[in-house]
Design a protein around this motif. Structure first.
Motif: not given
Length: 835
Positions: A702-726
């Motif tokens: 894992v290179a970075a991860m972010e977790i944010f509460t937006l609105f209407d009980d919706i959470k936003y997750f983004k996970i970036d990895f270091q590897e490139t995949l096929d």
């Protein structure tokens, strides 16, 4: 073990072939077990010769035993039997290493009175059953010439033939055929070997873990010189050309370098007990001890230096020898049109120099460079030669420093810096490099030694392929582009000392800057930037680059906007100079965001707070046409997103796009990208089993991860990895993400170790966030374990920065201050730490 006596006893008793091979096998095993002791007494070429002679005696004895078994009391003289045993390749050169294949050729003449096939067959079976690692060829004398035409590798092996045992008559006939082989299509053969070497050198470039046999400056380069010299002159040793092609001193230096590689390769085979030609870091401590070096760094430096010496010598003198074979009358006419100066020519963007040209002064050569169009060039070995033997006076005269400054002002100097390295004059013209020539960097990060790394950094700086960096570069005046290039070139020249290399490097570049008559302001900038040359990458990859404390602390060291731009450019070049895969899209994004955030601080006299930055970003969001097209309700929801960090980490367009996707989300949605690196975005109203998700993906970093509460009980997750995949792996990732919405799923994670003193908690990070930093050893499933613990504790993670170096990780998590978070620090630390 007295092999001959025991074999004789077996022969007298008419022992079986199996019993004989068993004795040979035992003898060879004992011999190999004692090789280390023999090596300690006879290192280098002497050891290889001794080893070769031992194998000669074993093979000769095997042949005699076969004849005794077949002929018994009626054995003819071995010279009368039309068979001869010939060593080829490294065995023929008497350079056979311990675990290399024994290249053997058996040559015969068909005579009706002898069952030649049976004799050869019996010998080969005995050799194989005895454990000899044979690579063999069997040919009649008449076949040799035609066989040599089949493949350039076969011809090369035949050119290194050496008599072991057998019929002298067959050997003399073989020599006549081999002489025909040597003279046949010499030009074609030489050009093929040179092309083969060029391809090999590209495949095995200079490295801190060099391939002793195949790499640049390795044994194969020395072999090439011998093959070419033998083809042209028919010599038996490269020493035969002393005084004719090169001087005694030149050959002596080459031979000393070659001797070291012989010693290192033999030590590698002995220590690893296999055919290992790579001087890997894991072997260096044992090799250094065995060869009597103080430490592995001293060993690596000497090996790299030896590699440079062999490469330089081979390039120059192979070309000198083969000139007559690549000569064509029409080229003379063409070159006359391309003459730059006496003996100097430029053709097809390649610079040539005559071998008859006398030694040149460095100022003359620098003036020649400055007279050329400002672009990259290629160089012929003759041109390399005039720089290798250039007259350089020390201390350098003022005129030389003046010319060097003009040289540094050129847009393209990379190829010339590489020429200076190849010629061995880099530290002669730029004395800052004196302590770092061939200096390895065993930090788990760098690919090249300091000198090569510095040159590769300049290459990256002169070939920027990042649009953000290009704009910054274009905004600089020429003088500051030159200063930046100097920082890029000299930033690591302070290494190789006990003191901090950044501090030493700052002093060295200031001294050089004074000698080229730079003004005080420029000298100050150079010193500051070298002193802080790793600052930007350190902050971008390890710290919270959206936090005002981080930004102001960073800019307090950088000082002003111009230094920031120069440091940004240097950081790009420094990372790219490490290796082709190090500068990733993720690194690029982090550095650009730090640059933009710091630039905002640099350009505003009033102190920027998180609140003022939030308002500034909100204004930019409101001005977007995409935002104006949204419903009033969604606009309000976007502007009421609680997290400032969400606004800091995303562009105005991204903010709008994320909000639009969130509005359309019922239970959950996700998006997966496999390139340029794996990235997973998740929008969810229902719970997400984040610990399970990370556990299932723990084979990726894992290179970075972010977790944010937006609105209407919706959470936003983004996970970036270091590897490139096929792309075909995308379906597997989708399956894992789908499974992660099942909260009953568990992923057992074992053997995670986090010590108490490896966890730091900062409740004063900001008004709304606390931070937790973990510095520990890198472990599979570490992040999944931590996120599971956060879930158990009910901690709301806003974002995570993941940084790994060598075998260590530094993970920083920002968490929302809620539910008396700061009053439960002891409980949090106790839950996360394992001891």
């Amino acid at each position: 073990m007295d092999l001959k006596l025991q074999i004789e006893d077996l022969l007298e008793r008419d022992g079986s072939d199996f019993e004989i091979s068993k004795l040979f096998k035992q003898y060879i095993k004992e011999y190999k077990e004692g090789l280390k002791e023999i090596f300690l007494e006879n290192q280098g070429k002497d050891f290889l010769v001794k080893h070769t002679k031992e194998l000669d005696s074993v093979i000769s004895f095997m042949y005699r035993v076969v004849l005794r078994k077949l002929f018994r009391d009626y054995q003819p003289m071995k010279g009368s039997i039309p068979i001869t045993f010939i060593a080829l390749g490294s065995y023929g050169r008497e350079q056979l290493c311990v675990h290399s294949d024994i290249d053997l050729m058996i040559v015969y003449e068909k005579v009706e009175g002898y069952n030649i096939e049976l004799i050869i067959e019996k010998f080969l079976y005995l050799a194989w059953d005895s454990g000899l690692k044979l690579g063999h060829r069997v040919h009649s004398v008449d076949e040799l010439f035609d066989v040599s035409k089949e493949d350039v590798t076969i011809k090369t092996a035949l050119l290194e033939a050496r008599f072991i045992i057998g019929s002298n008559f067959v050997w003399h006939k073989t020599q006549r055929e081999l002489n025909r082989v040597r003279h046949y299509n010499q030009k074609e053969y030489i050009l093929k070997k040179i092309t083969e070497a060029q391809q090999r050198r590209k495949k095995y470039p200079i490295s801190m873990q060099p391939n002793i046999k195949e790499g640049v400056g390795g044994l194969r380069d020395a072999n090439l010189l011998y093959w070419v010299a033998y083809t042209v002159y028919g010599i038996s040793s490269l020493k035969d050309l002393c005084g004719e092609v090169y001087s005694d001193e030149e050959y002596r230096e080459f031979r000393i370098a070659l001797e070291l590689l012989f010693r290192v390769r033999s030590a590698l085979h002995i220590i690893t007990n296999k055919q290992e030609d790579r001087l890997l870091l894991e072997y260096m401590p044992q090799i250094a001890k065995l060869l009597g070096f103080k430490n592995e760094q001293k060993l690596a430096t000497k090996v790299l230096e030896a590699g440079w010496r062999i490469s330089n010598f081979t390039l120059i003198f192979v070309k000198k020898i083969v000139r007559e074979f690549i000569y064509e009358p029409k080229n003379i006419r063409e070159f006359k049109k391309c003459r730059l100066a006496k003996g100097i020519y430029l053709k097809d963007n390649r610079l040539f120099a005559s071998y008859s040209l006398k030694q040149q002064n460095i100022n003359t050569l620098l003036e020649l460079i400055l007279s050329l169009e400002d672009k990259d060039y290629k160089f012929d070995a003759g041109f390399l030669r005039i720089f290798t033997y250039a007259k350089i006076k020390h201390p350098l005269p003022k005129k030389t420093y003046t010319l060097l400054y003009k040289f540094l002002q050129r847009e393209k100097i990379y190829t010339f810096l590489k020429l200076f390295y190849d010629a061995g004059i880099l530290s002669e013209v730029f004395t800052n490099f004196k302590k770092v020539m061939h200096l390895p960097q065993f930090d788990g990060y760098h690919t090249y030694p300091v000198d090569i790394h510095s040159i590769e950094c300049v290459k990256a700086y002169e070939n920027i392929d990042d649009e953000n960096l290009k704009r910054v570069y274009d905004s600089l005046e020429k003088h500051y582009r030159t200063l930046t290039k100097m920082v890029v070139l000299f930033h690591d020249t302070g290494k190789g000392r006990k003191q901090d290399h950044s501090e030493v490097g700052a002093k060295l570049i200031a001294s050089f800057a004074k000698k080229i008559n730079l003004d005080e302001e420029s000298i100050k900038r150079l010193s500051l930037l070298v002193k802080h040359h790793i600052l930007m990458s350190g902050v971008a990859f390890k710290d919270d680059i959206y936090h005002e404390k981080t930004l102001y602390k960073f800019m307090s060291k950088v000082e002003d906007e111009l230094n920031l731009k120069m440091l940004y450019l240097h950081t790009y070049a420094d990372i790219n100079g490490v290796g082709k895969t190090i500068y990733t899209s993720f690194n690029s994004k982090l550095l650009y965001e730090l640059y933009q955030n710091a630039l905002e601080v640099a350009q505003n006299k009033d102190r920027i707070t998180d609140a003022s930055r939030r308002l500034s970003i909100e204004r930019r969001v409101k001005n977007l046409d995409e935002f104006k097209a949204l419903s009033r309700l969604l606009q309000k929801k976007i502007l009421k997103i609680e997290s400032n960090l969400f606004f800091f980490r995303h562009t105005p367009k991204d903010i709008v796009n994320i909000a639009k996707i969130a509005k359309e989300t019922n239970e959950y949605r996700y998006f997966i990208k496999t390139s340029p690196s794996l990235s997973i975005e998740i929008f969810r109203r229902v719970p997400l089993n984040i610990g399970y998700l990370l556990g299932m993906l723990s084979q990726f970093d894992v290179a970075a991860m972010e977790i944010f509460t937006l609105f209407d009980d919706i959470k936003y997750f983004k996970i970036d990895f270091q590897e490139t995949l096929d792309e075909e792996m995308k379906s597997e990732i989708e399956y894992i993400v789908e499974e992660s919405f099942d909260m009953s799923k568990t992923m057992p994670i074992k053997n995670i170790e986090i010590k108490n003193d490896e966890v730091e908690f900062d409740c004063e990070h900001s008004l709304v966030h606390a931070s937790l930093t973990i510095k520990t050893k890198n472990q599979r499933g570490l992040l999944a374990y931590i996120m599971q613990k956060f879930e158990e504790l009910g901690i709301n993670i806003a974002t995570a920065k993941i940084h790994s170096s060598k075998n260590k990780v530094r993970d920083t998590f920002l968490m929302t201050k809620q539910d008396n978070l700061c009053h439960n620090i002891e409980k949090i630390l106790k839950t996360i730490a394992t001891g």
